[in-house]
Motif scaffolding. Structure first.
Motif, short mmCIF file in Angstrom:
data_model
loop_
_atom_site.label_atom_id
_atom_site.label_comp_id
_atom_site.label_asym_id
_atom_site.label_seq_id
_atom_site.Cartn_x
_atom_site.Cartn_y
_atom_site.Cartn_z
N UNK A 304 21.93 32.58 -36.94
CA UNK A 304 23.27 33.12 -36.73
C UNK A 304 23.98 32.61 -35.49
N UNK A 305 23.55 31.45 -34.98
CA UNK A 305 24.23 30.88 -33.83
C UNK A 305 25.68 30.60 -34.17
N UNK A 306 26.59 30.99 -33.28
CA UNK A 306 28.02 30.71 -33.44
C UNK A 306 28.46 29.80 -32.30
N UNK A 307 28.44 28.51 -32.54
CA UNK A 307 28.74 27.55 -31.48
C UNK A 307 30.15 27.73 -30.94
N UNK A 308 31.07 28.16 -31.78
CA UNK A 308 32.46 28.32 -31.34
C UNK A 308 32.57 29.35 -30.21
N UNK A 309 31.67 30.33 -30.19
CA UNK A 309 31.70 31.34 -29.13
C UNK A 309 31.07 30.85 -27.84
N UNK A 310 30.31 29.76 -27.92
CA UNK A 310 29.62 29.24 -26.74
C UNK A 310 30.49 28.25 -25.96
N UNK A 311 31.49 27.68 -26.62
CA UNK A 311 32.29 26.63 -25.99
C UNK A 311 33.43 27.25 -25.18
#
Length: 311
Positions: A304-311
């Motif tokens: 469930x990693x959400x890369x958009x939230x990490x950037x």
């Protein structure tokens, strides 16, 4: 921009027990150092840097050392066998760090052949000269990271000589140069070092959990503990987590992608972190992934990693 770092001696003055991330070849780079500082690590070390190469090569300086305001406090560990090389390298980083450490414990054959690392355990005068030279040329705290000798009388004499020329603190790995990491740590050797000097003493060797740290403190009375393999498996164990929490994985991915990390290091850090939390079948699949996009895709699909939230 110059980021003034906290003097590591202040950390020892402010904390009864100091948690430290060890110098690790390839692994204790900036993203990982910044990560562990979020999880109750008080001081982090760079990987070992070869002093003469560092002072002579701009390429080495750019590839071997990077820092920022969040990487605080940080200790740079150098491998050297003479004062001028060490001091010249140390002066280049002194404005950006909270301490300089001399590696006197690396047991690898190439290091011993170059008269650095564990070779220095049999050359206390070279170590004294390096400490003296650094102390004469800068105010940055200077430490040594050593191993115990087979004969602990040698260890006692070694640390007393270092203290006499002004070493500010020291770390002792509780094994000899020839012992394997599977052999027990010599608590008595570590305790002897602590009781022999008046400067702060840090213990290293087989610290994988808070329980291991507590045992080391109780048996040796040291001022701090240092972990390498334990933090690789669980960067959050000093914060009381039994396994790597998912938010720690997310934090690492964010830092690694933000700063830029090569595939090998990125993959291996995650393999270590997932070792105890992935099932065997998934771990076998994960360990074969051969690109950063493939790793990210796996984490998005299965975790469930959400890369958009990490950037």
């Amino acid at each position: 921009m110059l980021h003034k770092k906290k003097n590591v001696l202040e950390v020892f003055a402010e904390n009864e027990r100091v948690n430290i991330c060890a110098p690790m070849v390839r692994y204790s780079k900036l993203p990982f150092r910044e990560l562990v500082l979020k999880y109750n690590v008080n001081i982090s070390y760079t990987p070992m840097i070869i002093a003469d190469v560092f002072k002579n090569s701009e390429f080495a300086r750019e590839s071997d050392f990077s820092t920022n305001a969040n990487d605080n406090p940080v200790v740079v560990q150098f491998a050297a066998n003479n004062g001028p090389d060490l001091a010249a390298a140390a002066e280049l980083v002194a404005p950006y760090v909270g301490g300089i450490d001399i590696n006197c414990g690396c047991p690898q054959k190439w290091a011993v052949q170059e008269r650095i690392g564990a070779h220095l355990m049999s050359d206390p005068e070279a170590v004294r000269d390096m400490i003296r030279t650094v102390k004469a040329r800068m105010d940055t705290p200077c430490s040594i990271k050593i191993r115990v000798h087979q004969d602990l009388k040698e260890t006692y004499e070694f640390v007393k000589r270092a203290e006499a020329v002004g070493v500010d603190f020291l770390t002792v790995h509780g094994r000899t140069r020839k012992q394997k990491s599977t052999e027990p740590v010599n608590f008595e050797g570590v305790k002897l070092v602590k009781e022999s000097v008046s400067v702060p003493v840090v213990a290293n060797g087989s610290i994988f959990s808070l329980a291991d740290a507590e045992e080391m403190y109780e048996k040796t009375g040291v001022d701090g503990v240092m972990s390498a393999r334990g933090l690789l498996k669980n960067p959050a164990f000093f914060a009381g987590h039994d396994y790597t929490p998912w938010e720690c994985v997310e934090n690492y991915v964010k830092l690694a992608l933000g700063y830029g990390t090569n595939l090998h290091i990125f993959h291996h850090h995650l393999m270590y972190m997932f070792e105890d939390i992935m099932c065997n079948a998934e771990r076998k699949t994960f360990n074969t992934l051969s690109s950063i996009p493939a790793i990210i895709d796996h984490l998005e699909t299965h975790w469930g990693l959400d890369v958009s939230k990490l950037i």
